[in-house]
Enzyme design. Structure first.
Site, PDB file in Angstrom:
ATOM      1  N   ASP A  93      45.749 127.301  65.408  1.00 55.82           N
ATOM      2  CA  ASP A  93      45.014 128.178  66.084  1.00 55.82           C
ATOM      3  C   ASP A  93      45.454 129.418  66.370  1.00 55.82           C
ATOM      4  OD1 ASP A  93      42.931 126.114  67.081  1.00 55.82           O
ATOM      5  OD2 ASP A  93      44.787 125.127  68.102  1.00 55.82           O
ATOM      6  N   HIS A 114      39.060 127.205  61.797  1.00 56.20           N
ATOM      7  CA  HIS A 114      39.344 128.493  61.607  1.00 56.20           C
ATOM      8  C   HIS A 114      37.869 129.423  61.789  1.00 56.20           C
ATOM      9  CE1 HIS A 114      42.437 126.923  58.653  1.00 56.20           C
ATOM     10  NE2 HIS A 114      42.636 126.581  59.503  1.00 56.20           N
TER      11      HIS A 114
END
Length: 406
Positions: free
Chosen positions: A13, A43
């Site tokens: 992340d 993503h």
């Protein structure tokens, strides 16, 4: 022009999607190559006009028209891939499958893998390892236990063999964990046949040809601190998250190793996060509490953990720093109180990593400071030059010191 490998030096992340999208804005990028993980990747890329997609199996260069190659190290989930392609169509990618190639030797995730994953994680109760609930680790574990019988992408060209292998997955996992809520074999076969007809499945020579045609961006999934061998066991992924898989695929071709970090360190769910600070209420429009992953946690920049990640990777050539619009209450942790440094163990020594997990849960933050210049401070703490910085998820990078792919 050389190739670029992008890895996350945290727990995932960190903004790999944003970084890969910017790299793919460079002219002449041949392909985005996925080299680990599977459908559990998330993503995020947000375009200036507000269109947003969470890239899982498709590469984060898709909005730029850059093709994706799923290498043999990716766990391919045809059902999730179809859903992702459908969303890409709604946000302006007319034919996502035309931009996709898949290695015939990649493992196939099935609904039984996902169901067994969820049953096992639920039974752990308060001792959950952390999971996305999509069966990626279960698929890898099954292949390790039954290497000659695990379904692979190339099996879609051999329906009888694939049927036998799918039935074996169903029967073995049902015997191991009990009844599984999943479709019957014929329904899964039909989906996999549609997958076969929609995508271009390629052999081992395809990637080498692509690498010779032009620069490729290798897009990693998850983060180095979740690595299957070097993360904090058992709160890890069944995936090699360092540069290792990409370097194997490159087979000696030159590549720049780019590490990605946030200005604050985050993780989903269980496991050590030494710098965690519940008072950091930073907005996360694309991350939250999930049924399987658990809560999204925030902490100050964890320099000792990121230095460990750099060491585990065998060094990093350059850094990208994201979320530079960090509020003033976020600081950099330079040391821990009860642990001088995080020691790097031997690959495969999971007992040592489990002891390390216990040690990290007992330690606390030592020195901390607020930098005046985040890129310069991160560069100094990790000993790696910062060449790219981003803040807002839209628009141009906050700064770029050179052409990353050159």
């Amino acid at each position: 022009m050389s190739h670029t490998i992008v890895v996350d030096l945290g727990y995932g992340d960190a903004g790999k999607g944003r970084v890969v999208d910017l790299l793919c804005a460079e002219p002449g990028v041949e392909a985005v190559v996925r080299f680990n993980g599977g459908a559990q990747a998330a993503h995020n890329v947000v375009l200036p006009d507000g269109r947003h997609h969470t890239f899982a199996q498709f590469g984060a260069g898709t909005f730029r028209g850059v093709p994706t190659h799923l290498s043999r190290f990716v766990v391919v989930d045809p059902l999730a891939l179809a859903a992702e392609a459908a969303h890409l169509v709604t946000v302006g990618v007319p034919d996502p499958f035309a931009l996709l190639t898949v290695d015939e030797d990649a493992l196939l995730a099935t609904p039984w893998h996902a169901a067994a994953n969820r049953v096992r994680e639920r039974r752990r109760g308060a001792a959950r390892h952390g999971s996305c609930g999509l069966g990626v680790g279960e698929t890898v574990a099954y292949a390790l236990a039954h290497p000659g019988d695990a379904p692979r992408v190339g099996d879609v060209f051999h329906p009888a063999r694939l049927r036998q292998r799918l039935a074996a997955v169903r029967d073995r996992l049902t015997a191991a964990v009990g009844p599984l809520p999943a479709p019957d074999v014929d329904a899964v076969l039909a989906v996999f046949a549609a997958f076969r007809d929609a995508v271009r499945i390629v052999g081992p020579g395809f990637l080498g040809d692509a690498l010779r045609r032009g620069p490729c961006v290798f897009e990693g999934a998850q983060g180095v601190l979740l690595d299957e061998w070097f993360g904090w066991h058992p709160h890890t992924t069944w995936s090699t998250t360092t540069f290792a898989n990409a370097l194997e695929l490159l087979a000696g071709a030159p590549a720049r190793r780019l590490g990605v970090v946030r200005t604050y360190t985050t993780r989903h769910g269980a496991g050590p996060l030494v710098t965690e600070d519940p008072s950091l209420r930073l907005p996360e429009p694309h991350n939250g509490t999930g049924e399987w992953q658990g809560a999204f946690r925030r902490g100050h920049f964890d320099a000792p953990a990121h230095r460990y990640a750099v060491e585990v990777c065998g060094g990093v050539d350059a850094l990208a720093v994201t979320h530079l619009d960090v509020p003033p209450e976020v600081e950099i942790c330079t040391s821990y109180r009860e642990l001088d440094r995080i020691p790097v163990g031997r690959r495969g020594d999971l007992e040592a990593q489990e002891r390390l997990t216990a040690a990290l849960l007992r330690t606390s933050v030592g020195e901390r400071y607020r930098p005046d210049d985040w890129p310069a401070a991160v560069e100094s703490e990790l000993g790696v030059p910062v060449v790219l910085g981003t803040d807002s998820p839209r628009g141009a990078p906050a700064f770029s010191r050179d052409t990353i792919t050159a």
